[in-house]
Write a protein that holds these residues in place. Sequence first.
Motif, PDB file in Angstrom:
ATOM      1  N   MET A   1     -14.224   0.960 -34.844  1.00 60.84           N
ATOM      2  CA  MET A   1     -14.445   0.283 -33.574  1.00 60.84           C
ATOM      3  C   MET A   1     -13.188  -0.525 -33.247  1.00 60.84           C
TER       4      MET A   1
ATOM      5  N   GLN B   1     -13.151  -1.981 -27.629  1.00 55.74           N
ATOM      6  CA  GLN B   1     -14.581  -1.675 -27.601  1.00 55.74           C
ATOM      7  C   GLN B   1     -15.418  -2.932 -27.832  1.00 55.74           C
ATOM      8  N   TRP B   2     -14.974  -3.766 -28.762  1.00 52.65           N
ATOM      9  CA  TRP B   2     -15.688  -5.031 -29.002  1.00 52.65           C
ATOM     10  C   TRP B   2     -15.671  -5.904 -27.748  1.00 52.65           C
TER      11      TRP B   2
ATOM     12  N   SER C   1     -17.908  -4.608 -25.028  1.00 52.83           N
ATOM     13  CA  SER C   1     -19.317  -4.882 -25.353  1.00 52.83           C
ATOM     14  C   SER C   1     -19.679  -6.327 -25.036  1.00 52.83           C
TER      15      SER C   1
ATOM     16  N   THR D   1     -26.254  -3.922 -28.709  1.00 56.55           N
ATOM     17  CA  THR D   1     -24.810  -4.130 -28.852  1.00 56.55           C
ATOM     18  C   THR D   1     -24.443  -4.406 -30.298  1.00 56.55           C
TER      19      THR D   1
ATOM     20  N   LEU E   1     -22.017  -2.058 -32.505  1.00 59.25           N
ATOM     21  CA  LEU E   1     -20.754  -2.590 -33.014  1.00 59.25           C
ATOM     22  C   LEU E   1     -20.700  -2.600 -34.538  1.00 59.25           C
TER      23      LEU E   1
END
Length: 136
Positions: A1, A5-6, A9, A33, A37
Motif C-alpha cells: 500500500m 493510497q493511504w 483513503s 478503510t 489499508l
Amino acid sequence: MTLEQWLNSIARLTAAVNANQQLPDVLHQVAATARNLLGYDYCAVLLPDEQGEHLVIMGYSGLTKNYVDRINSERPLPLTGAPAQDVPSSRAFLSGKVHAMTDIADAPGFEGNWAHLQKTRSSGQWCLCRWSPPAK
C-alpha cells in the motif's frame, strides 16, 4: 500500500464526515478503510453502549449483520468490573493504548467469545480516542 493510497483513503473518510453522512455509514466506512489499508479479513468499530458498560459493534466490514447482531446481543464486551481487564478490546479502549495478540486463544475466556466464534486467532485492537464513562 502506497502513501498515496493511504492519503486517498483518509481523504475519503474526511469527505464522508464533512458531508454530514449518518454515523453508522461513516463507521462502516471507517471499518472498510481500516480493513483495506491493513489487509485484514474483517474489521469492526466498537463504541460504548448508552450505559457505558459494554463495547458494541457499530461499524463493520467483512462481517455479516447476523453475526454482529448476535455478538452485540449475546456477547457485548464489558467495560466495567474484572471481566473488562480480560478482554483485549476493552483493555485497549479503557487504556487508550494499542493491544495486539499473536494468538488470542491465550486470552482468558477465549472459548465462547466473539473471536472464537469467528475462528480468529490473531487480533489487534486500537483505541482511536480517549473515553470517560458517563456520570452516574
